[in-house]
Design an enzyme around this catalytic site. Structure first.
Site, PDB file in Angstrom:
ATOM      1  N   ARG A  36       7.918 -11.493   3.750  1.00  0.00           N
ATOM      2  CA  ARG A  36       7.834 -10.942   2.396  1.00  0.00           C
ATOM      3  C   ARG A  36       8.828 -11.599   1.453  1.00  0.00           C
ATOM      4  O   ARG A  36       8.562 -11.733   0.262  1.00  0.00           O
ATOM      5  CB  ARG A  36       8.067  -9.425   2.426  1.00  0.00           C
ATOM      6  CG  ARG A  36       6.868  -8.710   2.999  1.00  0.00           C
ATOM      7  CD  ARG A  36       7.051  -7.221   2.999  1.00  0.00           C
ATOM      8  NE  ARG A  36       5.782  -6.578   3.301  1.00  0.00           N
ATOM      9  CZ  ARG A  36       5.659  -5.319   3.675  1.00  0.00           C
ATOM     10  NH1 ARG A  36       6.724  -4.551   3.786  1.00  0.00           N
ATOM     11  NH2 ARG A  36       4.472  -4.809   3.927  1.00  0.00           N
ATOM     12  N   LYS A 211     -10.596   5.703  11.335  1.00  0.00           N
ATOM     13  CA  LYS A 211     -11.207   6.927  10.836  1.00  0.00           C
ATOM     14  C   LYS A 211     -12.164   6.715   9.673  1.00  0.00           C
ATOM     15  O   LYS A 211     -11.854   5.979   8.736  1.00  0.00           O
ATOM     16  CB  LYS A 211     -10.098   7.854  10.346  1.00  0.00           C
ATOM     17  CG  LYS A 211      -9.222   8.401  11.438  1.00  0.00           C
ATOM     18  CD  LYS A 211      -8.313   9.366  10.770  1.00  0.00           C
ATOM     19  CE  LYS A 211      -7.290  10.007  11.643  1.00  0.00           C
ATOM     20  NZ  LYS A 211      -6.300  10.622  10.736  1.00  0.00           N
ATOM     21  N   GLY A 360      -3.324  -2.598   6.340  1.00  0.00           N
ATOM     22  CA  GLY A 360      -2.126  -2.867   7.132  1.00  0.00           C
ATOM     23  C   GLY A 360      -2.423  -3.337   8.537  1.00  0.00           C
ATOM     24  O   GLY A 360      -1.950  -4.386   8.977  1.00  0.00           O
ATOM     25  N   GLY A 383      -1.902  -0.168   1.814  1.00  0.00           N
ATOM     26  CA  GLY A 383      -2.438   0.945   1.027  1.00  0.00           C
ATOM     27  C   GLY A 383      -2.957   0.497  -0.331  1.00  0.00           C
ATOM     28  O   GLY A 383      -4.002   0.961  -0.804  1.00  0.00           O
TER      29      GLY A 383
END
Ligand code: ADP
Ligand code: MG
Length: 403
Positions: A36, A211, A360, A383
Site C-alpha cells: 500500500r 454469502k 478483499g 469494501g
C-alpha cells in the site's frame, strides 16, 4: 473523468494535504507487507518532484482506547516511506496542535511529512469520541486549514465518510480550494467505473464468495448491466436450495432462499450456476474430496466448483470483453478447494479482455494463487469496490471537485 485529478493541480510551493492508505500490517514496530505504501508513491512523487510540500494523512487499524494508540503509531510507516523514497520523511507524532502546525510551516518545497494516525482522534482524553470516524466537522475544517489543496488517494476508505477524507474535502471546497483524486484513486474510478457503467461488451460478471446476503446488492445492480452473471462459491448452494436441489451440509442462508428465487427469476437469461462441485465430509483440507454433479449428497458439503463448471464458465467467458470478478469460486484458503478459483484466474489471465478483480478475499485469492499479474486491474479497496459494484455513490469520490 469529470473529477479533478492530481495532474490538474499546481503544486509548486503549495502545501498539498494528501489522504493515503497506509493501513499496513506492523509487527514489533516493523512494516510487513508494504504494497500500500508503494502504491501511494506516484502521487507523493508528483507533488514533491513538482516542488510541492506533501503532508500525508492515513488511518492505521482501529483505536478504541488510549492503550491502543502506542501500537498503532504511524512512525514505522514513516521510516519505511523514507526508505522507499530515498529521502527523509518528517513524522509528527500528533494529529493536531502547535507541534503539527509548526512542522508544516517549516517545510521546504519538495519535502514530505507524515501526520500521526488519524484515528488517534477517535479517542480523546480516554474517551471514545470517534472524531475521525464520525467525520467531526471541526476536525475536518482544522485539518483543511493546514493546506492549500487536498488530494484523496485512499480508495479503500472512499466508502466511508471520515474527517480525513470527506471532512477535509468538504472544508477545502467550502474555501474554494481544490480537491483532487490521486493516481490510485483515479485508476480505481477509471477501471471500476468504466467496467460497470460503460463496459466493452460482452460484459460478464463472476460473483462468488461466502454469502448471498453480502452480494445481493452487487447481483441486483449488475443484473441491469452485465450480459451474463456467473455464480460460484458458497452462495451457489442457496441458489441450489431455491431450486429444490439437495445441498447436503453446504453453506446456505435459509432466510435468503426467497431472494435467491427472485434473482433466478429476474436473471433467468443471465445467471449461470455451477453444474458440479467438489465436496467433502468436513470443512478441512485433510479429508478425502470427490466431485459430484448437481445435487450434493447428504453428509457432504460443497467446497469448490468442479471441472465441468470450470468448462461451462470458460465457455461463457471466452468471448467476453469486460469481466468483473468478485468472490472466490471455492474455499481457496485450502489447496484442495482452490482449484476452481485458480482455473478461472488463469483463464482470465489469458483472455483478451479487460479483467477486474474487486473484494478483499478475491484480491487475496488471485495474489496468493499467483494469477494476479495478467489481470487488468486488482482493486485496492475491498469494501469500497463492493459498494462501487452495487452502484452506490462513494462519499470519498463524491467529495472530489468537479472538473
Ligand atoms: P470478497 O472478500 O472478495 O468479497 P467474500 O468475503 O464474499 O469475498 O468470500 C470469501 C470467502 O468465501 C472465502 O473465505 C472462501 O473460503 C469462502 N467460500 C468460497 N466458497 C465457499 C464454499 N463453497 N463454502 C464455504 N465458503 C466458501
Ligand atoms: Mg470478504
Amino acid at each position: 473523468m469529470n473529477k479533478t485529478i492530481i495532474n490538474d493541480l499546481d503544486v509548486k510551493s503549495k502545501k498539498i494535504l494528501m489522504r493515503v492508505d497506509f493501513n499496513v500490517p506492523i509487527n514489533d514496530g516493523v512494516v510487513g507487507d508494504d504494497n500500500r505504501i508503494v502504491a501511494a508513491l506516484p502521487s507523493i512523487k508528483y507533488v514533491i518532484e513538482n516542488g510541492g510540500k506533501a503532508v500525508l494523512f492515513s488511518h492505521l487499524g482501529r483505536i478504541k482506547s488510549e492503550d491502543d494508540k502506542e501500537g498503532l503509531s504511524l512512525r514505522p510507516v514513516a521510516e519505511k516511506l523514507a526508505d522507499l523514497l530515498g529521502k527523509p520523511v518528517t513524522f509528527v507524532p500528533v494529529t493536531e496542535g502547535s507541534q503539527l502546525e509548526k512542522a508544516i510551516n517549516d517545510m521546504e518545497d519538495g519535502q514530505v511529512l507524515l501526520v500521526q494516525n488519524t484515528r488517534y482522534e477517535d479517542v480523546v482524553n480516554g474517551e471514545e469520541v470517534k472524531r475521525e470516524s464520525k467525520n467531526d466537522k471541526a476536525l475536518g475544517e482544522y485539518w483543511a486549514s493546514l493546506g492549500d489543496a487536498f488530494v484523496n488517494d485512499a480508495f479503500g476508505t472512499a466508502h466511508r465518510s471520515h474527517a480525513s477524507n470527506v471532512g477535509i474535502a468538504t472544508a477545502m471546497e467550502a474555501n474554494n480550494k481544490p480537491v483532487a483524486a490521486g493516481y490510485l484513486m483515479e485508476k480505481e474510478i477509471e477501471f471500476l467505473g468504466n467496467a460497470v457503467d460503460n463496459p466493452e461488451k460482452p460484459f460478464v460478471a463472476i460473483l462468488g464468495g461466502a454469502k448471498v446476503s453480502d452480494k445481493i446488492g452487487v447481483i441486483d445492480h449488475l443484473l441491469g448491466k452485465a450480459d451474463k452473471i456467473i455464480i460460484g462459491g458458497g452462495m451457489t448452494y442457496t441458489f441450489y436450495a431455491a431450486q429444490g436441489i439437495n445441498i447436503g451440509n453446504s453453506l446456505v442462508e435459509e432466510d435468503k432462499i426467497d431472494v435467491a428465487k427472485e434473482i433466478l427469476e429476474k436473471g433467468k437469461d443471465q445467471i449461470i450456476l455451477p453444474v458440479d462441485s467438489v465436496v467433502a465430509e468436513k470443512f478441512s483440507n485433510d479429508v478425502e474430496e470427490k466431485t459430484v454433479e448437481g445435487a450434493i449428497p447428504d453428509g457432504y458439503m460443497a467446497l469448490d466448483i468442479g471441472p465441468k463448471s470450470v468448462e461451462t464458465f470458460e465457455d461463457v467467458l471466452k468471448d467476453a470483453k469486460t469481466v468483473v470478478w468478485n468472490g472466490p469460486m471455492g474455499v481457496f484458503e485450502m489447496p484442495k478447494f482452490a482449484k476452481g478459483t485458480l482455473a478461472i484466474g488463469k483463464f482470465l489471465g489469458d483472455l483478451d479482455a479487460i479483467t477486474i478483480v474487486g473484494g478483499g478475499d478475491s484480491t487475496a485469492a488471485v495474489k496468493e494463487l499467483g494469477v494476479s499479474d495478467k489481470l487488468t486491474h486488482i482493486s485496492t479497496g475491498g469494501g469500497a469496490s463492493l459498494e462501487y459494484l452495487e452502484g452506490k455513490e462513494l462519499p470519498g469520490i463524491a467529495s472530489l471537485s468537479d472538473k
